[in-house]
Design a protein around this motif. Structure first.
Motif, PDB file in Angstrom:
ATOM      1  N   LYS A 111       0.837  -1.204   0.000  1.00  0.00           N
ATOM      2  CA  LYS A 111       0.000   0.000   0.000  1.00  0.00           C
ATOM      3  C   LYS A 111       0.870   1.252   0.000  1.00  0.00           C
ATOM      4  O   LYS A 111       0.601   2.221  -0.724  1.00  0.00           O
ATOM      5  N   SER A 164       1.121   3.852  -3.134  1.00  0.00           N
ATOM      6  CA  SER A 164       0.702   5.225  -2.855  1.00  0.00           C
ATOM      7  C   SER A 164       1.796   6.221  -3.230  1.00  0.00           C
ATOM      8  O   SER A 164       1.526   7.256  -3.861  1.00  0.00           O
ATOM      9  N   ARG A 178      -3.682  13.309  -1.042  1.00  0.00           N
ATOM     10  CA  ARG A 178      -2.765  13.156  -2.172  1.00  0.00           C
ATOM     11  C   ARG A 178      -2.536  14.445  -2.953  1.00  0.00           C
ATOM     12  O   ARG A 178      -1.453  14.672  -3.494  1.00  0.00           O
ATOM     13  N   GLY A 214       2.225   5.702   2.314  1.00  0.00           N
ATOM     14  CA  GLY A 214       3.360   6.146   1.517  1.00  0.00           C
ATOM     15  C   GLY A 214       4.675   5.839   2.207  1.00  0.00           C
ATOM     16  O   GLY A 214       4.738   5.695   3.426  1.00  0.00           O
TER      17      GLY A 214
END
Length: 262
Positions: free
Chosen positions: A64, A68, A128, A211
């Motif tokens: 993940k 990301s 984001r 992230g």
């Protein structure tokens, strides 16, 4: 004399062997640092770092985090290039644009991304979107200056000769400027990729929920050095992979260009 230089010890050893030697030297240094009490906490044994892969997978965050960060990096990088290319050409081709835009580019280039991240978060919120904006700005500044230098340094004689032959601005750009600037554009692409990754930590300090950069800060707060070092290595691997791909494209697109052998 030239033959002696070509058959030196360094030239006789294949590049893959040098790569292996470099890797083994790094592993040895890592092992030594893991044994020294003052550095062992920051550089845990390689076995512990490898074990942290399964730890992060079991937590359901490793893939993940990688996906990301890649989405943010690729999006910001692509936007930065899409903006930098026309702006750099306009700056080099039209003096009024250069006089207005260039001072601000040079001004913002000297400001670390961490300094203006809070302002971007206030303007764009968390998530984001601010990450992409921060990476876009950093990539744009680097790529714009590099491409601009390429366009501005095109041999003026070639441009004058094209005008004498009746070429307009469009023909001069497509037949003269673009081919001569291609090596600089590819250099800008390579530098931009590096900047996108180095800006990742700052970009993901904007309230990211996943992230690589966000996870490094999170692991730092809990003093988990093994997975933190793992994530740092992953960023480095991504950077090397992207650079190798760009260099491959560069060799194919600029095979006509003479390069000095070292």
């Amino acid at each position: 004399m030239d033959k002696k230089k070509k058959t030196s010890l360094a030239d006789r050893i294949p590049s893959r062997v040098w790569l292996l030697i470099s890797f083994l030297a790094a592993m040895l240094l890592w092992y030594v640092l893991s044994l020294i009490p003052s550095t062992s906490r920051a550089f845990p044994n390689v076995v512990l770092v490898l074990e942290s892969i399964s730890t992060m997978i079991s937590r359901g965050v490793l893939w993940k985090d990688i996906s990301s960060s890649l989405i943010s990096v690729v999006s910001g990088y692509a936007l930065g290039f899409a903006i930098a290319l026309p702006v750099a050409i306009l700056m080099a081709w039209y003096k009024p644009v250069r006089y207005i835009v260039e001072p601000w580019i040079q001004f913002i280039r000297n400001i670390p991304p961490l300094a203006y991240v809070p302002l971007i978060v206030i303007a764009a919120g968390v998530g984001r979107k601010p990450q992409i904006i921060v990476i876009t700005i950093a990539c744009f500044l680097t790529m714009c200056v590099t491409i601009y230098q390429g366009v501005i340094n095109v041999d003026e004689t070639l441009i004058k000769a094209a005008r004498v032959l009746g070429a307009g601005d469009k023909e001069i750009f497509t037949r003269v400027i673009a081919p001569a600037t291609l090596p600089f554009i590819l250099t800008a692409i390579r530098l931009g990729a590096s900047v996108a990754l180095t800006t990742l930590i700052a970009a993901e300090s904007t309230g990211a929920f996943a992230g690589l950069g966000m996870r490094i800060r999170s692991l730092n707060n809990s003093f988990e050095s093994a997975p933190m070092l793992l994530y740092i290595i992953i960023i480095g691997i991504l950077g090397i992979t992207i650079e190798k791909l760009i260099k491959l494209a560069e060799r194919r697109l600029t095979s006509w260009q003479e390069k000095r052998e070292i």
